[in-house]
Design a protein around this motif. Structure first.
Motif, PDB file in Angstrom:
ATOM      1  N   LEU A 424      21.136  16.087  19.336  1.00  0.00           N
ATOM      2  CA  LEU A 424      20.228  16.553  18.241  1.00  0.00           C
ATOM      3  C   LEU A 424      18.609  16.134  18.101  1.00  0.00           C
ATOM      4  CD1 LEU A 424      22.868  16.057  15.352  1.00  0.00           C
ATOM      5  CD2 LEU A 424      22.191  18.276  16.615  1.00  0.00           C
ATOM      6  N   LEU A 425      17.977  16.995  18.084  1.00  0.00           N
ATOM      7  CA  LEU A 425      16.601  16.623  17.837  1.00  0.00           C
ATOM      8  C   LEU A 425      15.868  16.598  16.610  1.00  0.00           C
ATOM      9  CD1 LEU A 425      13.542  16.019  19.012  1.00  0.00           C
ATOM     10  CD2 LEU A 425      13.462  18.647  19.113  1.00  0.00           C
ATOM     11  N   ASP A 426      15.192  15.505  16.058  1.00  0.00           N
ATOM     12  CA  ASP A 426      14.690  15.350  14.650  1.00  0.00           C
ATOM     13  C   ASP A 426      13.175  15.798  15.020  1.00  0.00           C
ATOM     14  OD1 ASP A 426      13.664  14.849  12.182  1.00  0.00           O
ATOM     15  OD2 ASP A 426      14.426  12.987  11.984  1.00  0.00           O
ATOM     16  N   PRO A 427      12.685  17.076  14.615  1.00  0.00           N
ATOM     17  CA  PRO A 427      11.432  17.513  14.840  1.00  0.00           C
ATOM     18  C   PRO A 427      10.473  16.718  14.078  1.00  0.00           C
ATOM     19  CG  PRO A 427      12.720  19.440  14.369  1.00  0.00           C
ATOM     20  CD  PRO A 427      13.476  18.409  13.937  1.00  0.00           C
ATOM     21  N   ARG A 428      10.770  16.092  12.991  1.00  0.00           N
ATOM     22  CA  ARG A 428       9.792  15.252  12.233  1.00  0.00           C
ATOM     23  C   ARG A 428       9.600  13.951  12.848  1.00  0.00           C
ATOM     24  NH1 ARG A 428      11.704  17.177   6.211  1.00  0.00           N
ATOM     25  NH2 ARG A 428      10.148  18.750   5.836  1.00  0.00           N
ATOM     26  N   ALA A 429      10.563  13.353  13.171  1.00  0.00           N
ATOM     27  CA  ALA A 429      10.317  11.961  13.691  1.00  0.00           C
ATOM     28  C   ALA A 429       9.736  12.261  14.989  1.00  0.00           C
ATOM     29  CB  ALA A 429      11.837  11.459  14.101  1.00  0.00           C
ATOM     30  N   ALA A 430       9.896  13.571  15.850  1.00  0.00           N
ATOM     31  CA  ALA A 430       9.056  13.690  17.267  1.00  0.00           C
ATOM     32  C   ALA A 430       7.734  13.855  16.799  1.00  0.00           C
ATOM     33  CB  ALA A 430       9.669  14.889  17.787  1.00  0.00           C
ATOM     34  N   ARG A 431       7.407  14.625  15.887  1.00  0.00           N
ATOM     35  CA  ARG A 431       5.976  14.749  15.474  1.00  0.00           C
ATOM     36  C   ARG A 431       5.302  13.406  15.098  1.00  0.00           C
ATOM     37  NH1 ARG A 431       7.661  19.650  12.817  1.00  0.00           N
ATOM     38  NH2 ARG A 431       7.180  21.313  14.241  1.00  0.00           N
ATOM     39  N   GLU A 432       6.088  12.632  14.327  1.00  0.00           N
ATOM     40  CA  GLU A 432       5.440  11.250  14.002  1.00  0.00           C
ATOM     41  C   GLU A 432       5.080  10.663  15.259  1.00  0.00           C
ATOM     42  OE1 GLU A 432       7.477   8.754  11.194  1.00  0.00           O
ATOM     43  OE2 GLU A 432       8.508  10.018  10.260  1.00  0.00           O
ATOM     44  N   ARG A 433       6.003  10.550  16.190  1.00  0.00           N
ATOM     45  CA  ARG A 433       5.572   9.841  17.494  1.00  0.00           C
ATOM     46  C   ARG A 433       4.548  10.417  18.260  1.00  0.00           C
ATOM     47  NH1 ARG A 433       5.315   5.436  19.959  1.00  0.00           N
ATOM     48  NH2 ARG A 433       7.261   4.670  18.922  1.00  0.00           N
ATOM     49  N   ILE A 434       4.518  11.758  18.170  1.00  0.00           N
ATOM     50  CA  ILE A 434       3.337  12.407  19.011  1.00  0.00           C
ATOM     51  C   ILE A 434       2.076  12.189  18.126  1.00  0.00           C
ATOM     52  CG2 ILE A 434       2.147  14.697  19.238  1.00  0.00           C
ATOM     53  CD1 ILE A 434       5.276  15.752  19.613  1.00  0.00           C
ATOM     54  N   LEU A 435       2.226  12.221  16.772  1.00  0.00           N
ATOM     55  CA  LEU A 435       0.836  12.000  16.201  1.00  0.00           C
ATOM     56  C   LEU A 435       0.300  10.712  16.050  1.00  0.00           C
ATOM     57  CD1 LEU A 435       1.424  14.284  12.870  1.00  0.00           C
ATOM     58  CD2 LEU A 435      -0.226  14.688  14.685  1.00  0.00           C
ATOM     59  N   ALA A 537       1.897  12.896   7.711  1.00  0.00           N
ATOM     60  CA  ALA A 537       1.367  14.294   8.244  1.00  0.00           C
ATOM     61  C   ALA A 537       2.661  15.051   8.999  1.00  0.00           C
ATOM     62  CB  ALA A 537       0.446  14.033   9.496  1.00  0.00           C
ATOM     63  N   ALA A 538       3.646  14.253   9.244  1.00  0.00           N
ATOM     64  CA  ALA A 538       4.612  14.958   9.735  1.00  0.00           C
ATOM     65  C   ALA A 538       5.742  15.658   8.452  1.00  0.00           C
ATOM     66  CB  ALA A 538       5.692  14.010  10.610  1.00  0.00           C
ATOM     67  N   LEU A 539       5.794  14.650   7.602  1.00  0.00           N
ATOM     68  CA  LEU A 539       6.278  15.375   6.327  1.00  0.00           C
ATOM     69  C   LEU A 539       5.770  16.577   5.765  1.00  0.00           C
ATOM     70  CD1 LEU A 539       7.400  11.990   4.446  1.00  0.00           C
ATOM     71  CD2 LEU A 539       8.754  13.446   5.498  1.00  0.00           C
ATOM     72  N   ALA A 540       4.298  16.431   5.991  1.00  0.00           N
ATOM     73  CA  ALA A 540       3.722  17.629   5.118  1.00  0.00           C
ATOM     74  C   ALA A 540       4.109  19.025   5.997  1.00  0.00           C
ATOM     75  CB  ALA A 540       2.119  17.502   5.160  1.00  0.00           C
ATOM     76  N   GLU A 541       4.480  19.098   7.202  1.00  0.00           N
ATOM     77  CA  GLU A 541       4.764  20.344   7.893  1.00  0.00           C
ATOM     78  C   GLU A 541       6.426  20.506   7.803  1.00  0.00           C
ATOM     79  OE1 GLU A 541       3.216  21.589  11.841  1.00  0.00           O
ATOM     80  OE2 GLU A 541       2.725  19.324  11.890  1.00  0.00           O
TER      81      GLU A 541
END
Length: 591
Positions: A424-435, A537-541
């Motif tokens: 399972l992938l959590d896209p928000r957590a992934a975006r947090e790491r990327i940003l 920023a991740a939560l805003a998407e």
């Protein structure tokens, strides 16, 4: 055991000062409340160096005679409470008679006062609780209290004072609360010889709230219907659920003219929104509650901030119903009203010589153009900042991905298949790491994007102080901040890779969240700011789990792809062996 003895009077006053006077703002609160109790129609507060060097409160109230002025410096001397029966129906802001002698015991104190009908006034000088001088003085009717070198003789207390800007912000917040509570009084505030605000008397409560929130938020205020019943009345304003904030600092509640805090009031407000609030957020509200004094006990806290209600359920229900009705009326007002039917077209007679002209064909529709955030259109800037996408993955990233996309779970998580089982992938957590790693890589602000139309924020004086004290950290993150008047910030640039639809709401929420979790006076590290920025920023998407494969390609370019900056996992794997064991009911699966 040492023998029991009575504390000296000065020491007893200094102990009391520890409960009543925590910082310069506490002294301002007590002195302004005395001015209001004295019927002042105009109050001027001046401070220097955050109030630690000097704070002066000048009013045009009833003043005092010489005898009363001397008595006011004695502990437990008050004109507002005569017997124990009066304690059950307090109508004044002050009543204990401890504030003035407590403040005088920890400062260099001067009191100048005159009654309107008196020919001359009285001046009293006190230093560290010891009276130094009493004399006649020529002065205007009213009272002047001057407090210099607060805590000069109590170094243990003085060392706990914060930076001058922080202490000044607390003083300003306290005065704003009094200005909201007493809209019929003129309030002036001067800081380091500069006038911060001058609020005329007679402003409506709505005008004072709009002054505090700014014009943009002021236009969204929802007026609560006036509620009467059970010995209480409630009126005020709230902001829609989208403006809910971290913590309750933006709930300004006044009960019988006194700023108060109470859990029943907060719960009643939240229940009125009927689940529209995100967990951990609280609505912004400005409430004026009038209640029979016998129904409330204000003598339960040294600074009188907390109260005890005899019928908290009644107030809670009144607030609940007022908020529901106010939101319903605001929603009904926003709905578009049906237009009346258009009258039938009138046919005009056509001359014989007239020739029918075919309508010109409409131009072919053009595809929509996505404008960069910094391109002006008719001198206005479009919605911002819908800017650059996340960085492209490396060319060989696709070849190394060990996953196959299967589908989505509740439109929140991406379901993937690996060689070992289910992922399972959590896209928000992934975006947090990327940003987060993008911010660390771009440290220094070299990737910031200037805004043609700067964003103005009005988070409040204490929040402004926090942001300006950490201006360098914000600049390193690509966010240029500067002061723009009282309680207002001007944002001149944002990171070019930040993708949010409403920059004002994003930044206001960020600063508010930082203020609620920040230890007073502590420095905010750049990495901590980057973590908070990435999370918001991740939560805003929207999660968009269907884009999992592209997100994974970018994620695996990060140094630590398997966890968000706060340690939460970005990917969770359920091995085939574990799945077999679960379906086998704990028995061996024969693998």
């Amino acid at each position: 055991m040492p023998r029991i003895r009575i504390l000296p009077e000065i020491l007893a006053s200094q102990v009391a000062a520890g409960e009543v006077v925590e910082r310069p703002a506490s002294a301002v609160k007590e002195l302004v409340e005395n001015s209001l109790d004295a019927g002042a129609g105009e109050i001027l507060v001046e401070i220097r160096r955050g109030g630690a060097a000097l704070l002066r409160v000048i009013d045009n109230g009833s003043g005092m005679s010489r005898d009363d002025a001397l008595l006011s410096l004695e502990r437990h001397a008050t004109s507002k409470l005569a017997d124990s029966a009066g304690l059950a129906s307090i109508r004044t802001l002050g009543f204990r008679g401890e504030a003035v002698p407590s403040i005088a015991s920890v400062s260099r104190f001067r009191l100048v006062t005159r009654e309107p009908e008196a020919v001359s006034g009285t001046e009293i000088a006190v230093e560290g609780g010891v009276m130094r001088d009493v004399r006649e003085a020529g002065c205007a009717p009213g009272t002047v209290v001057e407090v210099k070198d607060l805590f000069y003789n109590v170094p243990a207390r003085r060392k706990f004072l914060r930076a001058e800007t922080t202490e000044a912000a607390h003083v300003e917040h306290q005065l704003r609360m009094h200005a909201l509570a007493s809209s019929g009084v003129r309030f002036r505030f001067r800081k380091d010889e500069r006038e911060v605000f001058d609020l005329p008397a007679g402003m409506s409560r709505m005008d004072r709230v709009r002054w505090m929130t700014g014009n943009d938020l002021g236009r969204e205020l929802v007026t609560l219907p006036l509620t009467h019943g059970n010995g209480l009345s409630v009126e005020g304003f709230i902001l829609p659920a989208g403006h809910a904030r971290k913590g309750r600092r933006h709930q300004c509640v006044f009960l019988n003219g006194r700023p108060v805090e109470d859990s029943a009031i907060s719960r009643g407000l939240a229940e009125g929104f009927r689940g529209a609030l995100t967990d951990g957020l609280h609505p912004c509200a400005w409430l004026w509650i009038e209640m029979e004094p016998t129904l409330v006990d204000v003598n339960v806290h040294p600074a009188k901030r907390e109260i005890r209600l005899h019928r908290p359920h009644d107030l809670r229900e009144a607030l609940n119903s007022a908020v529901r009705e106010g939101l319903a009326q605001a929603e009904a007002a926003r709905r578009p009203q049906p237009l009346p039917p258009a009258p039938p077209p009138q046919r005009q007679p056509m001359a014989v010589a007239d020739r029918a002209v075919a309508p010109a064909p409409l131009p072919a529709a053009k595809p929509a153009t996505i404008w960069p955030a910094s391109i002006p259109v008719k001198a206005r800037q479009l919605e911002m900042p819908q800017v650059a996408p996340l960085p492209e993955p490396q060319a060989d990233a696709r070849k190394t991905l060990p996953f196959r996309y299967v589908g989505t779970l509740l439109d929140r998580f991406a379901i993937l298949e690996s060689a070992d089982g289910l992922v399972l992938l959590d896209p928000r957590a992934a975006r947090e790491r990327i940003l987060y790693e993008r911010w660390l890589a771009a440290e220094g602000g070299s990737h910031s994007q200037g805004l043609i139309v700067p964003v103005l924020l009005e988070p409040g004086p204490r929040e402004c102080d926090l942001a300006l004290r950490h201006r360098d950290e914000f600049a390193r993150a690509g966010i240029e901040l500067e002061a723009f008047g009282t309680g207002t910030l001007r944002v001149g640039s944002l990171p070019d890779f930040l993708r949010v639809g409403d920059a004002r709401a994003f930044l206001t929420g960020l600063i508010d969240e930082l203020a609620s979790g920040q230890i007073p006076g502590a420095r905010l590290g750049f990495e901590a700011l980057a973590r908070q920025l990435a999370r918001r920023a991740a939560l805003a998407e929207a999660p968009r789990p269907q884009e999992a494969m592209k997100l994974l390609e970018i994620l695996f370019d990060c140094e630590l792809p398997y966890c968000a900056p706060d340690g939460r996992p970005t990917l969770t794997e359920y091995s085939l062996r574990e799945l077999e064991r679960r379906f086998a009911g704990g028995k061996s699966a024969g693998l």
